[in-house]
Structure formats: C-alpha cells, structure tokens
Design a protein around this motif. Structure first.
Motif, PDB file in Angstrom:
ATOM      1  N   ARG A 171      67.913  11.530   4.338  1.00 44.53           N
ATOM      2  CA  ARG A 171      67.343  10.397   5.059  1.00 44.53           C
ATOM      3  C   ARG A 171      66.305  10.847   6.075  1.00 44.53           C
ATOM      4  N   ALA A 172      66.617  11.934   6.810  1.00 46.28           N
ATOM      5  CA  ALA A 172      65.702  12.364   7.871  1.00 46.28           C
ATOM      6  C   ALA A 172      64.394  12.857   7.256  1.00 46.28           C
ATOM      7  N   VAL A 173      63.296  12.572   7.910  1.00 44.49           N
ATOM      8  CA  VAL A 173      61.987  13.076   7.490  1.00 44.49           C
ATOM      9  C   VAL A 173      61.407  13.864   8.662  1.00 44.49           C
ATOM     10  N   ILE A 174      60.540  14.825   8.361  1.00 43.12           N
ATOM     11  CA  ILE A 174      59.943  15.625   9.435  1.00 43.12           C
ATOM     12  C   ILE A 174      58.445  15.319   9.469  1.00 43.12           C
ATOM     13  N   PRO A 175      58.016  14.453  10.386  1.00 46.09           N
ATOM     14  CA  PRO A 175      56.583  14.134  10.413  1.00 46.09           C
ATOM     15  C   PRO A 175      55.761  15.284  10.978  1.00 46.09           C
ATOM     16  N   LEU A 176      54.580  15.482  10.414  1.00 41.35           N
ATOM     17  CA  LEU A 176      53.594  16.401  10.997  1.00 41.35           C
ATOM     18  C   LEU A 176      52.614  15.542  11.789  1.00 41.35           C
ATOM     19  N   MET A 177      51.722  16.197  12.526  1.00 44.32           N
ATOM     20  CA  MET A 177      50.756  15.414  13.301  1.00 44.32           C
ATOM     21  C   MET A 177      49.872  14.619  12.331  1.00 44.32           C
ATOM     22  N   PRO A 178      49.825  13.310  12.476  1.00 40.41           N
ATOM     23  CA  PRO A 178      48.977  12.507  11.588  1.00 40.41           C
ATOM     24  C   PRO A 178      47.506  12.793  11.852  1.00 40.41           C
ATOM     25  N   GLU A 179      46.675  12.462  10.884  1.00 36.03           N
ATOM     26  CA  GLU A 179      45.229  12.582  11.076  1.00 36.03           C
ATOM     27  C   GLU A 179      44.667  11.182  11.339  1.00 36.03           C
ATOM     28  N   PRO A 180      44.113  10.948  12.529  1.00 37.51           N
ATOM     29  CA  PRO A 180      43.563   9.613  12.805  1.00 37.51           C
ATOM     30  C   PRO A 180      42.389   9.315  11.870  1.00 37.51           C
ATOM     31  N   ILE A 181      42.338   8.078  11.397  1.00 34.72           N
ATOM     32  CA  ILE A 181      41.177   7.598  10.633  1.00 34.72           C
ATOM     33  C   ILE A 181      40.424   6.699  11.604  1.00 34.72           C
ATOM     34  N   ILE A 182      39.351   7.220  12.161  1.00 35.43           N
ATOM     35  CA  ILE A 182      38.705   6.513  13.272  1.00 35.43           C
ATOM     36  C   ILE A 182      37.191   6.508  13.111  1.00 35.43           C
ATOM     37  N   ASN A 183      36.590   5.679  13.890  1.00 34.11           N
ATOM     38  CA  ASN A 183      35.141   5.672  13.975  1.00 34.11           C
ATOM     39  C   ASN A 183      34.743   6.851  14.851  1.00 34.11           C
ATOM     40  N   ARG A 184      34.062   7.810  14.256  1.00 30.87           N
ATOM     41  CA  ARG A 184      33.863   9.098  14.917  1.00 30.87           C
ATOM     42  C   ARG A 184      32.936   9.069  16.121  1.00 30.87           C
ATOM     43  N   ASP A 185      31.885   8.307  16.041  1.00 31.85           N
ATOM     44  CA  ASP A 185      30.851   8.492  17.064  1.00 31.85           C
ATOM     45  C   ASP A 185      30.480   7.204  17.784  1.00 31.85           C
ATOM     46  N   THR A 187      29.625   4.497  16.647  1.00 37.59           N
ATOM     47  CA  THR A 187      28.748   3.600  15.895  1.00 37.59           C
ATOM     48  C   THR A 187      29.638   2.800  14.954  1.00 37.59           C
ATOM     49  N   ASP A 188      29.035   2.067  14.014  1.00 37.10           N
ATOM     50  CA  ASP A 188      29.920   1.362  13.086  1.00 37.10           C
ATOM     51  C   ASP A 188      30.071   2.118  11.769  1.00 37.10           C
ATOM     52  N   LYS A 189      29.893   3.444  11.846  1.00 41.02           N
ATOM     53  CA  LYS A 189      30.085   4.276  10.658  1.00 41.02           C
ATOM     54  C   LYS A 189      31.578   4.593  10.519  1.00 41.02           C
ATOM     55  N   ASN A 190      32.167   4.029   9.498  1.00 39.09           N
ATOM     56  CA  ASN A 190      33.619   4.165   9.360  1.00 39.09           C
ATOM     57  C   ASN A 190      34.029   5.478   8.698  1.00 39.09           C
ATOM     58  N   ASP A 191      35.118   6.013   9.195  1.00 38.19           N
ATOM     59  CA  ASP A 191      35.804   7.131   8.567  1.00 38.19           C
ATOM     60  C   ASP A 191      36.585   6.557   7.374  1.00 38.19           C
ATOM     61  N   CYS A 192      37.097   7.416   6.499  1.00 43.50           N
ATOM     62  CA  CYS A 192      37.927   6.892   5.408  1.00 43.50           C
ATOM     63  C   CYS A 192      39.079   7.852   5.133  1.00 43.50           C
ATOM     64  N   GLU A 193      40.031   7.348   4.347  1.00 45.42           N
ATOM     65  CA  GLU A 193      41.245   8.114   4.094  1.00 45.42           C
ATOM     66  C   GLU A 193      40.932   9.439   3.387  1.00 45.42           C
ATOM     67  N   ARG A 194      39.933   9.415   2.504  1.00 48.10           N
ATOM     68  CA  ARG A 194      39.624  10.640   1.762  1.00 48.10           C
ATOM     69  C   ARG A 194      39.092  11.734   2.694  1.00 48.10           C
ATOM     70  N   ASN A 195      38.221  11.352   3.623  1.00 47.73           N
ATOM     71  CA  ASN A 195      37.731  12.344   4.600  1.00 47.73           C
ATOM     72  C   ASN A 195      38.856  12.821   5.509  1.00 47.73           C
ATOM     73  N   ALA A 196      39.713  11.855   5.896  1.00 52.70           N
ATOM     74  CA  ALA A 196      40.845  12.221   6.756  1.00 52.70           C
ATOM     75  C   ALA A 196      41.742  13.230   6.040  1.00 52.70           C
ATOM     76  N   ALA A 197      41.914  13.042   4.726  1.00 52.03           N
ATOM     77  CA  ALA A 197      42.770  13.958   3.957  1.00 52.03           C
ATOM     78  C   ALA A 197      42.170  15.365   3.930  1.00 52.03           C
ATOM     79  N   LYS A 198      40.856  15.440   3.818  1.00 56.68           N
ATOM     80  CA  LYS A 198      40.207  16.761   3.839  1.00 56.68           C
ATOM     81  C   LYS A 198      40.442  17.456   5.173  1.00 56.68           C
TER      82      LYS A 198
END
Ligand SMILES: [Zn+2]
Length: 440
Positions: A171-185, A187-198
């Motif tokens: 049942r227990a899970v061990i979370p690692l630090m998540p990677e935020p998917i955020i607007n980097r700078d 502006t309205d340039k969006n980050d995406c899950e694929r970049n976050a995964a990299k």
C-alpha cells in the motif's frame, strides 16, 4: 491494557525524520539580508508542519497553544504568521527542496526499508504521471500555465509530473520530488508533460545514478522520443498502449499473430473465479516513422464471470510465460500513483488556494512540494515506524489519526512525536514503555 514493546528504527522514527527535514532546510540559502527576525528554516518547517499535521490552514493553528509543540516536535524556534509565511516563501525556488527529498530517500535506503519493495531482479517500479492540482479563472502567478479558451478567456493552472516507487503488493508508496509543469519565464509559453519528463529523468539520474528502476506510465508516454529518453538514462519500462493511439503497433501484432510469432498463455484462478489470458511477442516496431524503436508487447484480458477487463503494454523487459503475470501486475499497479499519491495532494488541496495562498512567483509550487515532502515522511513512518502503525491500527483510519494528532497538539504540551503516539495509543498519562531501539 498490556504494554507492548514496539520495535523502532531510530533513524526512521517520526522525530528523526523531522530532524532530517529540518537539517535539509538549514542548507537552503536565505535570499534575504542577514538580520531577519524569523529564519528561513523556521518558515519552511512551519509550512511542513502544517502539511504534516494536515492543518486545513495556517489560521487553524491556535498559535498560543501550539507554538510550544511546534518548537519541541518540529524544532521551530519562531512560528511565522500566515501572511509572513507566504511572503517569505514566495521567492524561494522549489529546486532547493530537492536535496531534502533525496536525504529522506537515502535514509530509507540506509534503513533497508526499500529492499522489500523490489519488483524484479533488484529493480524498483517507478510510476510517473502528470496531474493538475490547481486551476482558476482569476488567481494566478508568474508560474501558472495558461489555457486560452475559444471565447478568448483564460484559465490559469498548475500541474506537476509526480513520481513514486510503488509495488503491486504494498500500500505504501515512496514519492520522489515531483517535477513542476510550469510557465517558465512569466510569458504565456506553456511547459508540457513531455518536457517535464525529460527534466525529471535527468535529475533522477543525478540524484540516484545507480538505482535500478522500471518506469511505468500510461499510454500517453508510449512514444519513441520518450522511450529513447528512458533508454538514454538506463531506465527500463512497462508503458500502457491503446489500440486507438497505437494502430500501427496493433497491426504489427496482428500480422505476427498470423505468422505464428505470438505466444499465448492462460492462467486460471478458480478461487477468484478469474481467467487471466495473455498474448505477447518480442521485437515489434512501435511506430512506422521510428522503425528503430522496437518493443516487446503484452496484451492481457482478465475474465470474470460477468466482466472482462483488457489492458496492453509495451516493455523492454523480456517476457516469458513464467513472469508475464508478474509484469502485468506491475503495469496495473500504475494506478497507485493516482490513488495513493495524488489523492493526498488533491484531498488536502481541494481548498489549496483558499487555505494556503498562491503568491506571485513560486509560492504555489513550494507549497505543493512541501505537501509532497510531508507525504513522503508520512509514508516513511507507515513503512518503518511501529508507533505510527500501532496508532493507525488502533484508530482504524488515517483521517482519525490526523484529527487526534492535531487535537492533542492543540491541547497538551508534548516533548516529541513519540510521546504523541504513546498518548494516542495508551492515553496521555501512561507513557513509560520499553522501546528497544535498534541501530538500523
Ligand atoms: Zn500560479
């Protein structure tokens, strides 16, 4: 009531883990001038304590009564008011929290708490998944993702790529630090899950260069560039695939079936009234456009008396009749990141905005990371702290456990988390127990 000798791994007790987190915060540089009235580690630790105690908001702390306990249990010298906490934490870059996650993880490794969680040949199963934990039409910050609607209106949102070591039997899970998917700078340039995964995978290998891992994800991740990223970082995978999204792969499987290259296997579980049916094959191309990316394929039907469930995965692991059932269980365990990990964030976070505040720069992300850190420490206790487990068992639910913990914290002067657990287990007056410490 008979007293029970509980075995406690002292480095993994709640009190030791809180000290470890505090030490981690001590290493985060303070961006403010030297003469500040409340130190940054105190502000971070106060936010951590808020999530650790599952307090619905900072205002829910009756500071008069709880400040003493925050001092003794969480090592906080001075507790900031909520406005001050938001103000101080907003400019803190979430990246500074990464070493704190890593140090708790290392403590679990050192305490041999992870060994029973290996899934296959010394490898752990690591589930990755993206989730959205905040959206608003009005409240926003420089990190918010922007969603533009057809009528020109905007929705602001925060997402993250979550990661947790899971096991189908645990049942227990061990979370690692998540990677935020955020607007980097800003502006309205969006980050995406694929970049976050990299980014996530690169940092994962910096923190844990030799950790043996099998990554499990949903079918959105089953694409050639992502698989190449995983391979470049020495990560195995079991990834979902869907006929609708991976038509070429399924056609190849069908062709292989006609050519007699597909292996079928069936297992009957009479007690559960289930038939587990598999077909699998090796070395099949995933996309027509990336013929060099070749995968192994597993398709699975769980057939009950009146219900059939169907799943399919691709993997780089060798599939045999002997362990295809085990691989299937690993693939299906992926849901644990939704149910066991994100639910915590979402249940507490349903009023995230209202209760904790959003900030203008990083506050929302910092709070989400601290909430996940508190969850990691909870999970470490669930795995390793006999006191925590005994209280949980006695009370029957975590909700009740957190409620009782807060109630005691607001009412009595306590010296440690262990004293709090003892009080919950045996009543407040009874606290002289024999606790053998082992040095693991
Ligand atoms: Zn925001």
């Amino acid at each position: 009531m008979a007293s029970v000798a509980l075995k406690v791994r002292k480095h993994l007790s709640a009190d030791a883990l809180f000290r470890l987190v505090h030490t981690g915060f001590d290493h985060i540089p303070d961006y403010r001038p030297a003469d500040v009235d409340i130190a940054l580690p105190d502000v971070l630790m106060s936010a951590f304590a808020m999530f650790s105690l599952k307090a619905p908001s900072l205002l829910a702390f009756d500071k008069e009564r709880t400040e003493g306990n925050l001092h003794t249990i969480y090592g906080i010298q001075r507790v900031p008011c909520d406005t001050y906490m938001r103000e101080i934490l907003d400019p803190v870059s979430p990246k500074w929290l990464r070493p704190v996650f890593t140090s708790v993880f290392r403590q679990l490794q050192r305490g041999k708490a992870l060994e029973s969680r290996t899934f296959l040949d010394g490898h752990y199963l690591l589930a990755l998944d993206g989730t959205e934990y905040f959206s608003s039409k009005t409240i926003h910050c420089a990190s918010c993702l922007h969603r533009v609607h057809r009528n020109g209106s905007l929705t602001y949102a925060h997402q993250l790529l979550g990661a947790a070591i899971i096991h189908p039997d645990q049942r227990a899970v061990i979370p690692l630090m998540p990677e935020p998917i955020i607007n980097r700078d800003g502006t309205d340039k969006n980050d995406c899950e694929r970049n976050a995964a990299k980014r996530f995978v690169a940092k994962l290998r910096q923190d844990h260069p030799h950790l043996k891992l099998i990554v499990t994800e949903d079918s959105l991740s089953s694409n050639a560039p992502h698989i190449e990223t995983l391979q470049d970082h020495d990560l195995h995978y079991i990834l979902g695939v869907k006929e609708g999204d991976h038509a070429y792969l399924f056609q190849e499987v069908q062709a292989a079936e006609h050519a007699g290259r597909v292996i079928s296997y069936e297992r009957h579980d009479r007690a559960a009234g289930l038939v587990h049916r598999f077909r699998f094959l090796h070395d099949v191309p995933l996309h027509a456009s990336h013929a060099e990316v070749r995968v192994n394929f597993i398709e699975y039907w769980e057939m009950g008396q009146d219900k059939v469930q169907h799943f399919s995965w691709i993997t780089d692991l060798r599939v045999t009749k002997r362990h295809v059932f085990h691989l299937m269980r690993g693939g299906r365990a992926r849901w644990k990141i939704e149910n066991e990990t994100f639910n915590t964030l979402k249940n507490q976070g349903s009023h995230f905005e209202h209760n904790y505040g959003h900030g203008e720069q990083h506050l929302s992300v910092v709070f989400a990371m601290l909430m996940m850190l508190a969850f990691l420490v909870d999970q470490a206790q669930q795995l390793c702290c006999a006191w925590f487990r005994a209280v949980w068992r006695k009370l029957g639910s975590k909700r009740l456990l957190w409620e009782r913990m807060r109630a005691l914290c607001y009412t009595y002067a306590l010296t440690s988390m262990r004293q709090l657990f003892e009080a919950l287990l045996y009543g407040f007056k009874r606290s002289s127990l024999l606790i053998p410490m082992d040095s693991s």
